[in-house]
Design a protein around this motif. Structure first.
Motif, mmCIF file in Angstrom:
data_model
loop_
_atom_site.group_PDB
_atom_site.id
_atom_site.type_symbol
_atom_site.label_atom_id
_atom_site.label_comp_id
_atom_site.label_asym_id
_atom_site.label_seq_id
_atom_site.Cartn_x
_atom_site.Cartn_y
_atom_site.Cartn_z
ATOM 1 N N UNK A 33 -4.195 -31.597 12.896
ATOM 2 C CA UNK A 33 -4.506 -31.564 11.651
ATOM 3 C C UNK A 33 -3.416 -33.503 11.640
ATOM 4 N N UNK A 34 -4.332 -33.883 10.450
ATOM 5 C CA UNK A 34 -4.296 -35.762 10.713
ATOM 6 C C UNK A 34 -2.402 -35.152 9.954
ATOM 7 N N UNK A 35 -2.357 -36.668 10.583
ATOM 8 C CA UNK A 35 -0.680 -37.368 10.245
ATOM 9 C C UNK A 35 -0.779 -38.363 9.380
ATOM 10 N N UNK A 36 0.493 -38.348 8.734
ATOM 11 C CA UNK A 36 0.349 -39.238 7.873
ATOM 12 C C UNK A 36 1.810 -40.167 7.772
ATOM 13 N N UNK A 37 1.130 -41.552 7.508
ATOM 14 C CA UNK A 37 2.422 -42.479 8.307
ATOM 15 C C UNK A 37 3.229 -42.246 6.922
ATOM 16 N N UNK A 38 4.756 -42.775 7.577
ATOM 17 C CA UNK A 38 5.712 -42.954 6.332
ATOM 18 C C UNK A 38 5.730 -44.577 5.995
ATOM 19 N N UNK A 82 -5.297 -44.321 9.432
ATOM 20 C CA UNK A 82 -3.883 -45.366 8.948
ATOM 21 C C UNK A 82 -3.148 -45.497 10.190
ATOM 22 N N UNK A 83 -1.795 -46.017 9.725
ATOM 23 C CA UNK A 83 -1.564 -45.914 11.222
ATOM 24 C C UNK A 83 -0.506 -44.842 12.117
ATOM 25 N N UNK A 84 -0.505 -43.639 10.904
ATOM 26 C CA UNK A 84 -0.002 -42.427 12.114
ATOM 27 C C UNK A 84 -1.875 -42.045 12.356
ATOM 28 N N UNK A 85 -2.595 -41.868 12.148
ATOM 29 C CA UNK A 85 -3.725 -41.125 12.365
ATOM 30 C C UNK A 85 -4.517 -41.883 13.429
ATOM 31 N N UNK A 86 -4.528 -43.465 13.495
ATOM 32 C CA UNK A 86 -4.729 -44.115 14.473
ATOM 33 C C UNK A 86 -4.371 -43.817 15.748
ATOM 34 N N UNK A 87 -2.596 -44.323 16.119
ATOM 35 C CA UNK A 87 -1.846 -43.122 16.506
ATOM 36 C C UNK A 87 -2.271 -41.593 17.544
ATOM 37 N N UNK A 131 -2.921 -48.090 2.832
ATOM 38 C CA UNK A 131 -1.749 -49.030 2.441
ATOM 39 C C UNK A 131 -0.924 -49.103 1.512
ATOM 40 N N UNK A 132 -1.559 -48.536 0.325
ATOM 41 C CA UNK A 132 -0.650 -49.123 -1.024
ATOM 42 C C UNK A 132 -0.992 -50.679 -1.376
ATOM 43 N N UNK A 133 -1.019 -51.360 -0.861
ATOM 44 C CA UNK A 133 -0.402 -52.394 -1.429
ATOM 45 C C UNK A 133 0.288 -53.374 -1.666
ATOM 46 N N UNK A 134 0.911 -53.913 -1.628
ATOM 47 C CA UNK A 134 2.542 -54.783 -1.643
ATOM 48 C C UNK A 134 4.080 -54.092 -2.628
ATOM 49 N N UNK A 135 4.636 -54.107 -1.145
ATOM 50 C CA UNK A 135 6.256 -53.037 -1.406
ATOM 51 C C UNK A 135 5.518 -52.410 -1.036
ATOM 52 N N UNK A 136 4.590 -51.845 -0.556
ATOM 53 C CA UNK A 136 4.874 -50.712 0.643
ATOM 54 C C UNK A 136 4.800 -50.730 2.267
ATOM 55 N N UNK A 137 6.057 -50.145 3.156
ATOM 56 C CA UNK A 137 6.070 -50.439 4.318
ATOM 57 C C UNK A 137 5.430 -49.098 5.006
ATOM 58 N N UNK A 138 4.788 -48.498 6.017
ATOM 59 C CA UNK A 138 4.607 -48.184 6.648
ATOM 60 C C UNK A 138 4.674 -47.892 8.007
ATOM 61 N N UNK A 139 5.726 -46.811 8.682
ATOM 62 C CA UNK A 139 5.453 -46.336 10.066
ATOM 63 C C UNK A 139 5.246 -45.295 10.294
ATOM 64 N N UNK A 140 4.674 -44.902 11.616
ATOM 65 C CA UNK A 140 4.395 -44.397 12.566
ATOM 66 C C UNK A 140 4.714 -44.081 14.127
ATOM 67 N N UNK A 141 4.979 -42.638 14.770
ATOM 68 C CA UNK A 141 5.347 -42.768 15.904
ATOM 69 C C UNK A 141 4.860 -41.707 16.855
ATOM 70 N N UNK A 142 4.080 -42.314 17.860
ATOM 71 C CA UNK A 142 3.679 -41.455 18.522
ATOM 72 C C UNK A 142 4.028 -40.145 18.641
ATOM 73 N N UNK A 143 3.281 -38.727 18.561
ATOM 74 C CA UNK A 143 3.975 -37.066 18.323
ATOM 75 C C UNK A 143 3.789 -36.497 19.519
#
Length: 604
Positions: free
Chosen positions: A3-8, A509-514, A582-594
């Protein structure tokens, strides 16, 4: 695919690191008003405690970063150099064919303390005591062992008891291997840090940080390191050897800044890396080689054509690493511009054929013949002798795909526009004996030197080993977009390639790419003792699909199916303007490898 992960995603900043306690410390600093550099330093010190089999105070680090006031990527190099006494003749005289991967002979100047403090002094806002407090608290009060620490200790426990008794006293309570989750304390390390804080006096924040730097490199830490290194200890040669590192080696060294190496990756993307004293440029070379290939990644899953092309590109790039990369000494420049030039890249891309090539094929940029050592160019050299005894080299990812560790990573971005990617490593608890008076061990990065003269990574006094540590920063249309990286030794810039291809070509997105299925080649000389290679080796995750693996085998790759979720420990943060979805300006993303089970990403 799972199942697809999502960025924080959050409005104030984002953190990703290889251990949740490090991520929590960094997030707390950001929440309290600190900037990305303050947060990264706090995280880095925590990782030295809670992932001691992967990094330690005696290790080193490179960083790639931009600041709120300057979007031009810069590099901080905190890779220590070889001691003044470290010569090829000296180690050959000790009976070494290659530099041992354990013990004291491969120790270089420990660069991590100066690297972290230099970043904090020049780009942070907090006092050293503030950012060191979480790590000091864990060292003094205790922290739970992740499962791979007892696993690593179990492999070296007998050696500790017999030869490295100071390590046994630190890591084997009551002489036994501690259990996963057991709380362990490091009182000697805590005392060392407290003593350094006590020395951090001065009229300004910067002066106090510099005083702590001096206490390490020109004070009691350097004196203790020099004293301990002079005593012979058992290493993987099966013999006792004293180290070559002295207090004078530490006194004359400091971290430094340099411009990042930036190359076009296509479709408005570019990537910033450390220079050829690291392996970082191999990612740029792979991206350039694949820019003329039709990359197919439906849903983020690479096709056989794409994996084949990427594996063959990796072989070409890493062959160039072997022949050309190293700390560029005076009169021995690394032809980096030529290695990334269009004409050279086009000629190298033409070498990618329909089947796996099993030869080491460095190029001749500018018509200059490549330089390969005899040991590196012999695939079976690592199996014919040279080392024995307790472990070998870095505890990294084996051909069986099992992740045994090797280093850590941290990425941080803040709302002001600071962004930093750091890959600390070295000082592994299982690679060198604990210095009892300091509570940590020295690094063994010197094993990356060759004991053959005339090579770009030949051992020489004052030279940096060509490190595998390889943090990254991607830009979109010239603007800083994503900070990312992974542990993994020689695999770092291959797993990062998989991540980038999934993000750039599949629009993930970052999490899905990881999370996308990953692979790496082993068809080039390894950087860690015993430094072997497999001419057609290709390690893959089974989620690429049975048909794809069968097709790759048909093309001559020797497939090692590592399992569904086995390869990588990627971390990434980014801004919402450039990250896909990404959600545009002011949205910061984080992802980590499970895949590791202990990494964590936080946006706030």
């Amino acid at each position: 695919m799972a199942p697809r992960g999502y960025d924080r995603i959050g409005p104030r900043g984002a953190v990703s690191s290889t251990h949740h306690l490090g991520t929590a410390a960094a997030a707390a600093v950001l929440a309290d008003g600190g900037n990305a550099f303050d947060a990264a330093v706090a995280c880095g010190f925590v990782l030295q405690v809670v992932e001691p089999h992967l990094c330690g105070p005696g290790g080193e680090l490179p960083a790639v970063f931009v600041t709120a006031g300057d979007p031009t990527p810069k590099v901080l190099c905190a890779q220590g150099t070889a001691p003044a006494a470290a010569t090829i003749e000296r180690l050959r005289g000790e009976g070494c064919e290659i530099v041992p991967g354990t013990g004291l002979l491969p120790a270089t100047v420990p660069g991590a303390w100066d690297g972290w403090l230099t970043l904090l002094r020049d780009h942070g806002t907090r006092e050293l005591a503030d950012v060191l407090a979480p790590a000091l608290g864990y060292a003094a009060g205790g922290f739970p062992l992740v499962p791979r620490v007892p696993l690593a200790l179990g492999q070296v426990a007998d050696h500790f008891r017999t030869h490295w008794t100071s390590s046994a006293a630190t890591w084997l309570p009551g002489g036994r291997v501690p259990a996963p989750g057991e709380i362990v304390r490091l009182p000697a390390l805590a005392a060392t840090w407290q003593r350094l804080l006590d020395a951090a006096t001065g009229p300004t924040r910067e002066a106090r940080i510099d005083a702590a730097r001096d206490a390490w490199y020109r004070g009691f830490v350097a004196e203790e390191i020099g004293r301990f290194a002079a005593t012979p200890v058992r290493d993987e040669t099966g013999h006792d050897h004293a180290g070559l590192l002295t207090a004078d080696d530490l006194a004359g060294w400091s971290a430094h800044y340099e411009d990042a190496l930036v190359a076009d990756a296509g479709d408005g993307w570019s990537v910033a890396k450390c220079g050829p004293w690291s392996q970082g440029p191999v990612l740029l070379q792979q991206l350039r080689l694949l820019s003329g290939v039709d990359v197919e990644m439906p849903g983020g899953v690479a096709t056989a054509d794409t994996v084949h092309a990427a594996a063959e590109a990796a072989k070409l790039a890493f062959a160039d690493r072997e022949a050309w990369y190293g700390d560029p000494f005076p009169g021995e420049p690394v032809p980096m511009a030529a290695l990334l030039a269009d004409g050279y890249t086009d000629a190298r891309r033409a070498l990618i054929g329909p089947t796996s090539d099993g030869t080491l094929r460095p190029g001749s940029p500018g018509g200059v013949a490549p330089r390969l050592g005899a040991y590196a160019s012999t695939p079976g050299a690592a199996r014919s002798g040279g080392t024995s005894g307790p472990g070998t080299g870095e505890p990294t990812v084996g051909r069986d795909g099992v992740v045994r560790g090797d280093t850590v990573h941290v990425d941080v971005v803040d709302a002001a526009g600071n962004m930093v990617s750091v890959t600390p490593s070295g000082g592994w608890l299982q690679s060198s004996p604990t210095i009892p008076s300091l509570g940590f061990c020295l690094g063994t990065r010197g094993q990356m030197f060759w004991l053959e003269a005339g090579l770009p990574s030949s051992l020489a006094p004052g030279r940096m080993p060509r490190t595998t540590l390889s943090p990254s920063l991607a830009l979109r249309d010239g603007e800083p977009a994503v900070a990312f990286g992974t542990p993994g030794g020689d695999q770092q810039d291959q797993w990062q390639l998989c991540f980038l291809l999934a993000m750039m070509h599949a629009g993930l997105d970052l999490q899905s790419a990881i999370d996308a299925p990953t692979w790496h080649s082993t068809a080039f000389p390894g950087s860690f003792a015993p430094r072997g290679w497999e001419p057609h080796g290709l390690v893959v995750e089974s989620r690429l699909g049975a048909d794809t693996l069968a097709e790759l085998a048909r093309r001559g790759h020797e497939i090692d199916d590592a399992g569904a979720w086995a390869l990588g420990r990627m971390c990434a943060v980014g801004n919402g303007v450039a990250v896909p979805g990404g959600g545009g300006p002011g949205a910061f993303h984080a992802a980590a490898d499970p895949r590791s089970g202990v990494a964590a990403a936080v946006a706030l």
